[in-house]
Design a protein around this motif. Sequence first.
Motif, short mmCIF file in Angstrom:
data_model
loop_
_atom_site.label_atom_id
_atom_site.label_comp_id
_atom_site.label_asym_id
_atom_site.label_seq_id
_atom_site.Cartn_x
_atom_site.Cartn_y
_atom_site.Cartn_z
N TRP A 78 15.75 23.58 78.85
CA TRP A 78 15.93 22.76 77.65
C TRP A 78 14.61 22.22 77.10
N LEU A 79 13.56 22.24 77.93
CA LEU A 79 12.25 21.82 77.43
C LEU A 79 11.78 22.73 76.31
N ALA A 80 12.23 23.99 76.33
CA ALA A 80 11.82 24.94 75.30
C ALA A 80 12.42 24.61 73.94
N ALA A 81 13.41 23.71 73.92
CA ALA A 81 13.98 23.31 72.63
C ALA A 81 12.96 22.55 71.78
N ILE A 82 12.00 21.89 72.44
CA ILE A 82 11.00 21.11 71.69
C ILE A 82 10.10 22.03 70.86
N PRO A 83 9.42 23.02 71.49
CA PRO A 83 8.61 23.93 70.65
C PRO A 83 9.46 24.74 69.67
N SER A 84 10.73 24.98 70.03
CA SER A 84 11.60 25.71 69.12
C SER A 84 11.81 24.93 67.83
N VAL A 85 12.14 23.66 67.95
CA VAL A 85 12.35 22.82 66.76
C VAL A 85 11.06 22.69 65.96
N LEU A 86 9.94 22.49 66.65
CA LEU A 86 8.66 22.36 65.98
C LEU A 86 8.29 23.66 65.25
N GLY A 87 8.55 24.80 65.89
CA GLY A 87 8.24 26.08 65.27
C GLY A 87 9.02 26.30 63.98
N PHE A 88 10.32 26.03 64.01
CA PHE A 88 11.13 26.19 62.80
C PHE A 88 10.72 25.18 61.72
N ALA A 89 10.31 23.96 62.15
CA ALA A 89 9.85 22.96 61.19
C ALA A 89 8.58 23.43 60.49
N VAL A 90 7.69 24.06 61.23
CA VAL A 90 6.46 24.61 60.63
C VAL A 90 6.82 25.68 59.60
N ALA A 91 7.74 26.57 59.95
CA ALA A 91 8.15 27.62 59.02
C ALA A 91 8.76 27.04 57.75
N LEU A 92 9.58 26.01 57.88
CA LEU A 92 10.18 25.38 56.71
C LEU A 92 9.14 24.70 55.82
N ARG A 93 8.16 24.06 56.46
CA ARG A 93 7.09 23.43 55.68
C ARG A 93 6.30 24.50 54.91
N CYS A 94 6.10 25.65 55.52
CA CYS A 94 5.38 26.73 54.85
C CYS A 94 6.17 27.25 53.64
N ILE A 95 7.48 27.30 53.78
CA ILE A 95 8.31 27.72 52.64
C ILE A 95 8.16 26.72 51.50
N ARG A 125 -3.66 31.93 59.18
CA ARG A 125 -3.30 32.59 57.93
C ARG A 125 -1.81 32.89 57.81
N ASN A 126 -1.11 32.96 58.93
CA ASN A 126 0.31 33.31 58.89
C ASN A 126 1.16 32.30 59.67
N PRO A 127 1.10 31.02 59.29
CA PRO A 127 1.83 30.01 60.07
C PRO A 127 3.35 30.17 60.00
N MET A 128 3.85 30.77 58.92
CA MET A 128 5.30 30.94 58.82
C MET A 128 5.79 31.90 59.89
N TYR A 129 5.10 33.03 60.04
CA TYR A 129 5.48 33.98 61.09
C TYR A 129 5.31 33.36 62.48
N VAL A 130 4.21 32.65 62.67
CA VAL A 130 3.94 32.03 63.98
C VAL A 130 5.02 31.00 64.30
N GLY A 131 5.34 30.14 63.33
CA GLY A 131 6.37 29.13 63.57
C GLY A 131 7.73 29.74 63.83
N PHE A 132 8.06 30.77 63.06
CA PHE A 132 9.34 31.45 63.25
C PHE A 132 9.42 32.09 64.63
N ALA A 133 8.33 32.71 65.07
CA ALA A 133 8.30 33.36 66.39
C ALA A 133 8.43 32.32 67.50
N VAL A 134 7.70 31.21 67.38
CA VAL A 134 7.78 30.14 68.40
C VAL A 134 9.20 29.58 68.46
#
Length: 201
Positions: A78-95, A125-134
């Motif tokens: 469940w600790l992996a939920a933290i970077p997961s939420v942060l990663g998707f948040a980064v992708a949304l900010r990039c959008i 240069r590609n934070p959306m892809y990086v955030g989505f992958a994380v």
Amino acid sequence: MRLTILENNVCDGGLTMTHAHSSGAPAQERAEHERLEKWMSVVAALAAGGAFFALWFWLLPGWLGFRVETAGTARWRWLAAIPSVLGFAVALRCIWDFGWTGRGTPAPFAPPQRLVVVGFYRYVRNPMYVGFAVGWIGLWVVFGHANPRVIAAVAAVALGVHLFVVLYEEPTLRKKFGTDYEEYCRNVRRWWPRVRAWDKS
């Protein structure tokens, strides 16, 4: 004589004020039009990004073998939920940045009209892809299960994204934005983030 001069000065001042007011009106209209244009771009970007997210949230869980078994899941997962939420948040900010700053969307058929070098784009240069992958890797740690075929498929998808960026996105951006994009590429890496944000000035 003095009265005439004063009247002329007052009259001149009135003309000046009227002129300033009339010249300020178009500027205000342009600002309002620009603000409306920005919001329309943001709505379009969020719609395109939301559709992209919805598609992958519909396809990937079954493809990656996700099973929601909260009782049998190891607590450390469940600790992996933290970077997961942060990663998707980064992708949304990039959008959001695509719409507000770039005046476009993440979709190739409606790309940004301006080079986006704000927010997380100052680090990589590609934070959306990086955030989505994380985000997806974090969910996979929580709900997924090790499967060699799935791991191989994910590696193939990652390679495909890399080739898409190198062979299509970067040449397109280089052609569209020229020296500004060249300078950006020299200072910001493709996949590995900088420690400090790049400042063009």
